[in-house]
Design an enzyme around this catalytic site. Structure first.
Site, PDB file in Angstrom:
ATOM      1  N   ASP A 148      -6.557   1.295  -7.789  1.00 14.78           N
ATOM      2  CA  ASP A 148      -5.101   1.134  -7.741  1.00 14.78           C
ATOM      3  C   ASP A 148      -4.471   1.878  -8.903  1.00 14.78           C
ATOM      4  OD1 ASP A 148      -4.311  -1.152 -10.008  1.00 14.78           O
ATOM      5  OD2 ASP A 148      -6.313  -1.445  -9.200  1.00 14.78           O
ATOM      6  N   SER A 149      -3.320   2.505  -8.631  1.00 17.27           N
ATOM      7  CA  SER A 149      -2.553   3.226  -9.651  1.00 17.27           C
ATOM      8  C   SER A 149      -3.422   4.320 -10.281  1.00 17.27           C
ATOM      9  CB  SER A 149      -2.017   2.242 -10.693  1.00 17.27           C
ATOM     10  OG  SER A 149      -1.044   2.847 -11.505  1.00 17.27           O
ATOM     11  N   CYS A 150      -3.609   4.303 -11.621  1.00 19.74           N
ATOM     12  CA  CYS A 150      -4.465   5.325 -12.233  1.00 19.74           C
ATOM     13  C   CYS A 150      -5.916   5.147 -11.816  1.00 19.74           C
ATOM     14  CB  CYS A 150      -4.325   5.311 -13.753  1.00 19.74           C
ATOM     15  SG  CYS A 150      -5.199   3.956 -14.566  1.00 19.74           S
ATOM     16  N   LEU A 176      -4.668   2.599  -3.621  1.00 18.71           N
ATOM     17  CA  LEU A 176      -3.533   1.689  -3.619  1.00 18.71           C
ATOM     18  C   LEU A 176      -2.510   2.145  -4.651  1.00 18.71           C
ATOM     19  CD1 LEU A 176      -5.567  -1.677  -3.626  1.00 18.71           C
ATOM     20  CD2 LEU A 176      -4.908  -0.266  -1.660  1.00 18.71           C
ATOM     21  N   HIS A 274       5.447  -1.145  -7.061  1.00 21.07           N
ATOM     22  CA  HIS A 274       4.131  -0.672  -7.482  1.00 21.07           C
ATOM     23  C   HIS A 274       3.130  -1.828  -7.550  1.00 21.07           C
ATOM     24  CE1 HIS A 274       1.311   2.095  -9.310  1.00 21.07           C
ATOM     25  NE2 HIS A 274       1.097   1.247 -10.311  1.00 21.07           N
TER      26      HIS A 274
END
Length: 303
Positions: A148-150, A176, A274
């Site tokens: 997820d994200s980074c 994600l 987010h």
């Protein structure tokens, strides 16, 4: 008194903007933010039907989350946090639900964070995790990479390195709310700036400053895998919310992946911010995202 879904969402967004997004716009020490984030994530309920076992893998702390004694697939998850935040504690509750819903083993790793560790230390550590798993006899076809994200950035970068090194490729990727362009050229960074309840541009800028060595170009595909050659990648699931400042990272990636002939499933969730998946106990969109994730994982298992 029962609160309507709309009011529940508005209240949650207001709380997140006040407690997370607003403070993130100030230059706070990473350790202070890490501690506060871990405390806030204690509010997420865990699924009690799974077993959590701590372990060390390739020198890193990790957790094995198992829904049952035997499972045919392993989900290797890389947590987000703009390269300098996040931990086993912040994502543990969410991943217990992923394990329970998919009935697959989830391996969650505590990779080195910036600014203490800069690129490529996190990428190298995660690559070592993967090769260690192969060395233990786990087949690549039984591994799903997730992030997820980074963490989605690091997961995609790992899949690209696996391809380039000629190693056996994982069965699929789950991305994600992916953060894939560290040049920060996505238009949604501007038009969703006030709408994303969780993530601020200041957090992304701080993470980039901590993570990327000064001599490196943020457009390097090793750091911004949006700009990489995507041919030859396994099936990919992308999930993103319509209010995310990283929305265009996901959309641009979808277009590039499709042009490269990648089997890609793209899911957009209206009104979500987010990493909304972590809030799934309270929102139908989050529940649907978890169901979609499980369906994708099961399809990989059937194939």
């Amino acid at each position: 008194m029962k609160i309507s879904p709309l009011w529940k969402q508005l209240i949650t967004e207001s709380i997140l903007k006040t407690t997370i997004r607003k403070p993130s716009q100030f230059n706070l020490p990473p350790n202070s933010i890490r501690f506060a984030l871990e405390q806030m994530c204690r509010a997420f309920p865990s699924n009690k039907e799974v077993e959590i076992r701590p372990l060390r893998l390739a020198g890193l702390r990790a957790e094995e989350i198992k829904p049952q004694s035997e499972s045919s697939q392993l989900i290797l998850h890389i947590h987000g946090g703009a390269f300098f935040l996040g931990s086993l504690k912040t994502h543990r509750a969410f991943l217990t639900h992923v394990a329970a819903r998919t009935q697959m083993q989830v391996l969650h790793v505590d990779y080195p964070l910036a600014p203490e560790s800069v690129y490529p230390e996190a990428s190298d550590a995660i690559f070592d995790i993967y090769t260690t798993l192969l060395g233990q006899g786990i087949q690549a076809k039984d591994i799903i990479l997730s992030g997820d994200s980074c963490g989605a950035n690091l997961a995609l970068a790992l899949a690209l390195k696996i391809r380039d090194e000629g190693l056996p490729q994982v069965s699929g990727l789950i991305l994600l709310s992916p953060f894939l362009d560290l040049t920060l050229t996505s238009e949604s960074l501007r038009y969703n700036r006030k709408h994303d309840a969780l993530l601020s541009i200041e957090t992304l800028e701080a993470g980039i400053d901590y993570y990327v060595p000064k001599f490196m170009d943020t457009a390097d595909p090793a750091i911004s895998p949006l700009f990489a050659d995507l041919t030859g990648l396994p099936p990919i699931l992308v999930q993103v919310g319509s209010k995310e400042i990283l929305l265009d990272d996901a959309q641009r990636f979808k277009e590039k992946a499709q042009q490269a002939g990648v089997d890609l499933t793209y899911k957009l969730y209206t009104g979500m911010w987010h990493n909304f998946q972590m809030f799934h106990p309270w929102f139908n969109e989050g529940k649907q995202a978890l169901a979609d994730l499980a369906e994708f994982a099961h399809q990989l298992d059937r194939d």
